[in-house]
Design a protein around this motif. Sequence first.
Motif, PDB file in Angstrom:
ATOM      1  N   LYS A  66       0.838  -1.198   0.000  1.00  0.00           N
ATOM      2  CA  LYS A  66       0.000   0.000   0.000  1.00  0.00           C
ATOM      3  C   LYS A  66       0.872   1.246   0.000  1.00  0.00           C
ATOM      4  CE  LYS A  66      -3.231  -2.563   2.932  1.00  0.00           C
ATOM      5  NZ  LYS A  66      -3.815  -2.657   4.293  1.00  0.00           N
ATOM      6  N   GLN A  67       0.314   2.327  -0.486  1.00  0.00           N
ATOM      7  CA  GLN A  67       1.025   3.591  -0.471  1.00  0.00           C
ATOM      8  C   GLN A  67       0.930   4.224   0.911  1.00  0.00           C
ATOM      9  OE1 GLN A  67       2.904   5.114  -2.891  1.00  0.00           O
ATOM     10  NE2 GLN A  67       2.648   3.148  -3.952  1.00  0.00           N
ATOM     11  N   LYS A  75      11.583   2.420   5.118  1.00  0.00           N
ATOM     12  CA  LYS A  75      10.765   1.371   4.513  1.00  0.00           C
ATOM     13  C   LYS A  75      10.503   0.215   5.470  1.00  0.00           C
ATOM     14  CE  LYS A  75      12.340   2.160  -0.248  1.00  0.00           C
ATOM     15  NZ  LYS A  75      13.046   1.549  -1.417  1.00  0.00           N
TER      16      LYS A  75
END
Length: 472
Positions: A66-67, A75
Amino acid sequence: MLNDDLLRPTVSPLSRRQMLLQAGNGFGYLALAGLLGQQAQAATAGAVAGGVTAPAPGYASPLAAKQPHFPARAKRVIFLFMQGAPSHLDTFDYKPKLATLSGPAGGKGKLLPSPFKFKQHGKSGHWISELFPNVAQQADKLCMLHGMHTDNPAHPQATIQLHTGSVNFVRPSVGAWVLYGLGTQNENLPGYITINPPTGLGGAQNFGSAFLPATFQGTRIDATDRNIADIRNNFLTGTQQRKQLDLIQQMNRDLLRKSGPNEQLDGVIESYELGFRMQGAVPKLMDISDEKPETLAMYGADSGMTQTFGRQCLLARRFAEAGVRFIEVCFQGWDQHQALKAKLTQNCGSTDKPIAALLTDLEQRGLLKDTLVIWGGEFGRTPSGQNGDGRNHNNRGYTMWMAGGGVKGGTSWGATDETGGTAVENKTHVHDLHATTLALLGLDHEKLTFKYAGRNFRLTDVYGNVVKQIMA
């Protein structure tokens, strides 16, 4: 461990146990994968050994990537959890006043000066104890959080709050929220792995998903100094296993179509698919025999007191490199109410070299810039002594540190008073730590919510402030 009652759809004519029995012995490993944690990856529902089939009609993996809410600095997260509460006063929070003010401390004992020498390191000038000579060489990578505080000085409550944000209620763990918000980066591996977590102090609650779908809970790995056993099914070929799994998954998807949206059944489907794929990926990833001798030596993973934790830190780097979103490595035994000098020397001796190696290795591989490394325990220790050479619990002020992942290396935020007993400047609560961790991952802690029991819940409840001052 899977709970049959929780995973059983209300319209299901078969229990999970009955389905497993019908699938035969060849399905045993897939059950094991469920027991390990129901972590599903961003995969379609029909992965086949050697290829991928088309996804089932109308089915989408809940773990698809998902964004984030906004551009992320990190990350992934590696959390080095030092369970038992290491003494900040003897490691990273230098308090020379303890030596000059040694005397009665609030009538509850005498101040205990640190038996260890401190020295400034790097351009940052961080004061670091002689207990961490290797970490000290990484001083300019570290962002010290000297004003940490939490609500409760008891290990179970503080440990659960550090991991879930709540003391009083069962809530999803930090890693589960991260996986829920961002999805996975590797379809063949769990998105959330916890290495050697404590069995008590909340146990599985510390890596569980609570009311979030079971898909998002952590996969527990009890990694010691040995590589994981070969978990592949040697009785059936990949094609035969795939046929068995397809039958079970067809039944699961039929139930899903009949029942409508069903998070528990989604978790079952995802865990079985992941279990099938993990057979090829996990043994290879956890086999560190392919590492260079100099890498093993750097981590201290080849022999001696650093071997166990060194291997775990090396596994954390391998998991991070392979795309695992959230990794926790736990080192237990920091609850030093007596014999602090001897026990702290041993603990730091076992962890110092591996931690420094992890930071170095991540940097050399270009991973540190987007990997957030967090070090710390559930609280700190008191300035006053206990049982001669020991310190009691202290939740009012202590130190954690961060590195990489978008934080300013070589900086400090917050401070305790002159004896290190209470956070007095730029105080950082556990809720603030969680809010900041999510922000570094590109997630707004106020928007990352899940509706349960009629209202939206979030990791930080109604609290938490992002410490923007430590962000690069």
